[in-house]
Design an enzyme around this catalytic site. Structure first.
Site, PDB file in Angstrom:
ATOM      1  N   ASP A  96       0.839  -1.258  -0.002  1.00 27.09           N
ATOM      2  CA  ASP A  96      -0.117   0.079  -0.096  1.00 27.09           C
ATOM      3  C   ASP A  96       0.869   1.234   0.136  1.00 27.09           C
ATOM      4  O   ASP A  96       1.881   1.101   0.826  1.00 27.09           O
ATOM      5  CB  ASP A  96      -1.046  -0.112   1.239  1.00 27.09           C
ATOM      6  CG  ASP A  96      -1.963   1.044   0.981  1.00 27.09           C
ATOM      7  OD1 ASP A  96      -3.135   0.686   1.048  1.00 27.09           O
ATOM      8  OD2 ASP A  96      -1.769   2.278   1.036  1.00 27.09           O
ATOM      9  N   ILE A  97       0.623   2.326  -0.504  1.00 25.21           N
ATOM     10  CA  ILE A  97       1.311   3.445  -1.072  1.00 25.21           C
ATOM     11  C   ILE A  97       1.165   4.409   0.435  1.00 25.21           C
ATOM     12  O   ILE A  97       2.463   4.918   0.685  1.00 25.21           O
ATOM     13  CB  ILE A  97       0.674   4.053  -2.112  1.00 25.21           C
ATOM     14  CG1 ILE A  97       1.853   5.204  -2.813  1.00 25.21           C
ATOM     15  CG2 ILE A  97      -0.554   5.041  -1.898  1.00 25.21           C
ATOM     16  CD1 ILE A  97       1.562   5.622  -4.189  1.00 25.21           C
ATOM     17  N   ASN A 132     -13.059  -3.068   2.458  1.00 20.69           N
ATOM     18  CA  ASN A 132     -13.980  -2.219   2.761  1.00 20.69           C
ATOM     19  C   ASN A 132     -15.028  -2.249   1.376  1.00 20.69           C
ATOM     20  O   ASN A 132     -14.334  -1.921   0.109  1.00 20.69           O
ATOM     21  CB  ASN A 132     -13.208  -0.713   2.568  1.00 20.69           C
ATOM     22  CG  ASN A 132     -12.508  -0.780   3.759  1.00 20.69           C
ATOM     23  OD1 ASN A 132     -12.814  -1.287   4.799  1.00 20.69           O
ATOM     24  ND2 ASN A 132     -11.090  -0.168   3.704  1.00 20.69           N
ATOM     25  N   GLY A 173     -15.610   2.868   3.469  1.00 21.39           N
ATOM     26  CA  GLY A 173     -14.466   3.810   3.044  1.00 21.39           C
ATOM     27  C   GLY A 173     -13.877   3.359   1.994  1.00 21.39           C
ATOM     28  O   GLY A 173     -12.738   3.321   1.671  1.00 21.39           O
ATOM     29  N   GLN A 174     -14.504   2.627   0.855  1.00 23.35           N
ATOM     30  CA  GLN A 174     -13.960   2.199  -0.092  1.00 23.35           C
ATOM     31  C   GLN A 174     -13.641   3.464  -1.036  1.00 23.35           C
ATOM     32  O   GLN A 174     -14.350   4.184  -1.357  1.00 23.35           O
ATOM     33  CB  GLN A 174     -14.767   1.215  -0.942  1.00 23.35           C
ATOM     34  CG  GLN A 174     -13.998   0.525  -2.038  1.00 23.35           C
ATOM     35  CD  GLN A 174     -14.746  -0.515  -2.916  1.00 23.35           C
ATOM     36  OE1 GLN A 174     -16.123  -0.773  -2.684  1.00 23.35           O
ATOM     37  NE2 GLN A 174     -14.167  -1.006  -3.914  1.00 23.35           N
ATOM     38  N   HIS A 178     -10.343  -5.038  -3.208  1.00 24.16           N
ATOM     39  CA  HIS A 178      -9.021  -5.356  -2.681  1.00 24.16           C
ATOM     40  C   HIS A 178      -9.190  -5.697  -1.323  1.00 24.16           C
ATOM     41  O   HIS A 178     -10.207  -5.406  -0.585  1.00 24.16           O
ATOM     42  CB  HIS A 178      -8.295  -4.186  -3.112  1.00 24.16           C
ATOM     43  CG  HIS A 178      -8.674  -2.845  -2.401  1.00 24.16           C
ATOM     44  ND1 HIS A 178      -9.654  -2.165  -3.068  1.00 24.16           N
ATOM     45  CD2 HIS A 178      -8.589  -2.376  -1.276  1.00 24.16           C
ATOM     46  CE1 HIS A 178      -9.874  -1.276  -2.429  1.00 24.16           C
ATOM     47  NE2 HIS A 178      -9.423  -1.041  -1.282  1.00 24.16           N
ATOM     48  N   HIS A 201      -7.033  -5.740   2.471  1.00 22.67           N
ATOM     49  CA  HIS A 201      -5.799  -4.896   3.057  1.00 22.67           C
ATOM     50  C   HIS A 201      -5.378  -6.155   3.871  1.00 22.67           C
ATOM     51  O   HIS A 201      -6.121  -6.687   4.696  1.00 22.67           O
ATOM     52  CB  HIS A 201      -6.153  -3.830   3.707  1.00 22.67           C
ATOM     53  CG  HIS A 201      -6.673  -2.708   3.171  1.00 22.67           C
ATOM     54  ND1 HIS A 201      -6.254  -1.521   2.957  1.00 22.67           N
ATOM     55  CD2 HIS A 201      -7.984  -2.469   2.506  1.00 22.67           C
ATOM     56  CE1 HIS A 201      -6.963  -0.670   2.271  1.00 22.67           C
ATOM     57  NE2 HIS A 201      -8.089  -1.442   1.993  1.00 22.67           N
TER      58      HIS A 201
HETATM   59  P1  5GP Z   1      -9.763   1.526   0.255  1.00 27.17           P
HETATM   60  O1  5GP Z   1      -9.863   2.853   1.015  1.00 27.17           O
HETATM   61  O2  5GP Z   1     -10.366   1.714  -1.115  1.00 27.17           O
HETATM   62  O3  5GP Z   1     -10.024   0.074   1.064  1.00 27.17           O
HETATM   63  O4  5GP Z   1      -8.177   1.462   0.108  1.00 27.17           O
HETATM   64  C1  5GP Z   1      -7.571   1.969  -1.115  1.00 27.17           C
HETATM   65  C2  5GP Z   1      -6.006   1.774  -0.525  1.00 27.17           C
HETATM   66  O5  5GP Z   1      -5.441   2.045  -1.822  1.00 27.17           O
HETATM   67  C3  5GP Z   1      -5.486   2.842   0.420  1.00 27.17           C
HETATM   68  O6  5GP Z   1      -5.070   2.198   1.442  1.00 27.17           O
HETATM   69  C4  5GP Z   1      -4.475   3.585  -0.474  1.00 27.17           C
HETATM   70  O7  5GP Z   1      -3.696   3.910   0.358  1.00 27.17           O
HETATM   71  C5  5GP Z   1      -4.114   2.682  -1.368  1.00 27.17           C
HETATM   72  N1  5GP Z   1      -3.642   3.116  -2.917  1.00 27.17           N
HETATM   73  C6  5GP Z   1      -4.419   4.306  -3.449  1.00 27.17           C
HETATM   74  N2  5GP Z   1      -3.742   4.566  -4.499  1.00 27.17           N
HETATM   75  C7  5GP Z   1      -2.734   3.569  -4.525  1.00 27.17           C
HETATM   76  C8  5GP Z   1      -1.667   3.684  -5.632  1.00 27.17           C
HETATM   77  O8  5GP Z   1      -1.608   4.225  -6.634  1.00 27.17           O
HETATM   78  N3  5GP Z   1      -0.607   2.696  -5.360  1.00 27.17           N
HETATM   79  C9  5GP Z   1      -0.761   1.676  -4.167  1.00 27.17           C
HETATM   80  N4  5GP Z   1       0.378   0.928  -3.921  1.00 27.17           N
HETATM   81  N5  5GP Z   1      -1.877   1.879  -3.287  1.00 27.17           N
HETATM   82  C10 5GP Z   1      -2.537   2.817  -3.541  1.00 27.17           C
END
Ligand code: 5GP
Ligand code: ZN
Length: 113
Positions: free
Chosen positions: A30-31, A86, A92-93, A99, A101
């Site tokens: 994760d970034i 999520n 919070g998606q 995906h 985590h």
């Molecule tokens: P969500 O909130 O949709 O469950 O999580 C999305 C996740 O994707 C977040 O933890 C965010 O830091 C990660 N993320 C978003 N854009 C990028 C990206 O370009 N590269 C990587 N490696 N992670 C990303």
């Protein structure tokens, strides 16, 4: 899917730190890590949310869990890890490509907020 950031990672159009890959799934860092280990596990197929899952996609969820265990073993995470996903806005998606985590490396609180 053209405008999906995770599809772009699958297609190597944007970089990511990939830690595991097979025909069906990709695992990358994760970034913005929220734990010492914070990985994202995705199906290579673009599926926006769990609500879009079809019968034929069922195996992808198993593949993701197997990849999680493979990575956890390889990273010495036998003490534990969390696998969480999520679904839609209330959860919070932010990225609409399914995906999970994988978080580990510290004591994780429960329940999450
Ligand atoms: P969500 O909130 O949709 O469950 O999580 C999305 C996740 O994707 C977040 O933890 C965010 O830091 C990660 N993320 C978003 N854009 C990028 C990206 O370009 N590269 C990587 N490696 N992670 C990303
Ligand atoms: Zn996608």
């Amino acid at each position: 899917m053209q405008d999906c950031i995770f599809c772009k990672i699958v297609n190597k159009e944007i970089p990511a730190e990939v830690v595991y890959e097979n025909d069906a799934v990709l695992v990358f860092k994760d970034i913005r890590p929220a734990a010492p280990v914070h990985l994202l596990l995705i199906p290579k197929k673009h599926i926006p949310t769990f609500f879009n899952l079809e019968e034929e996609d069922a195996h992808l969820l198993g593949e993701i869990h197997l990849a999680a265990v493979r990575v956890a073993r390889g990273s010495g995470l036998e003490k534990g890890f969390r696998l969480v996903s999520n679904c839609n806005e209330d959860a919070g998606q932010l990225v609409f490509h399914i995906h999970y985590h994988l978080m580990a490396g510290r004591k994780l609180h429960w329940p999450p907020g």
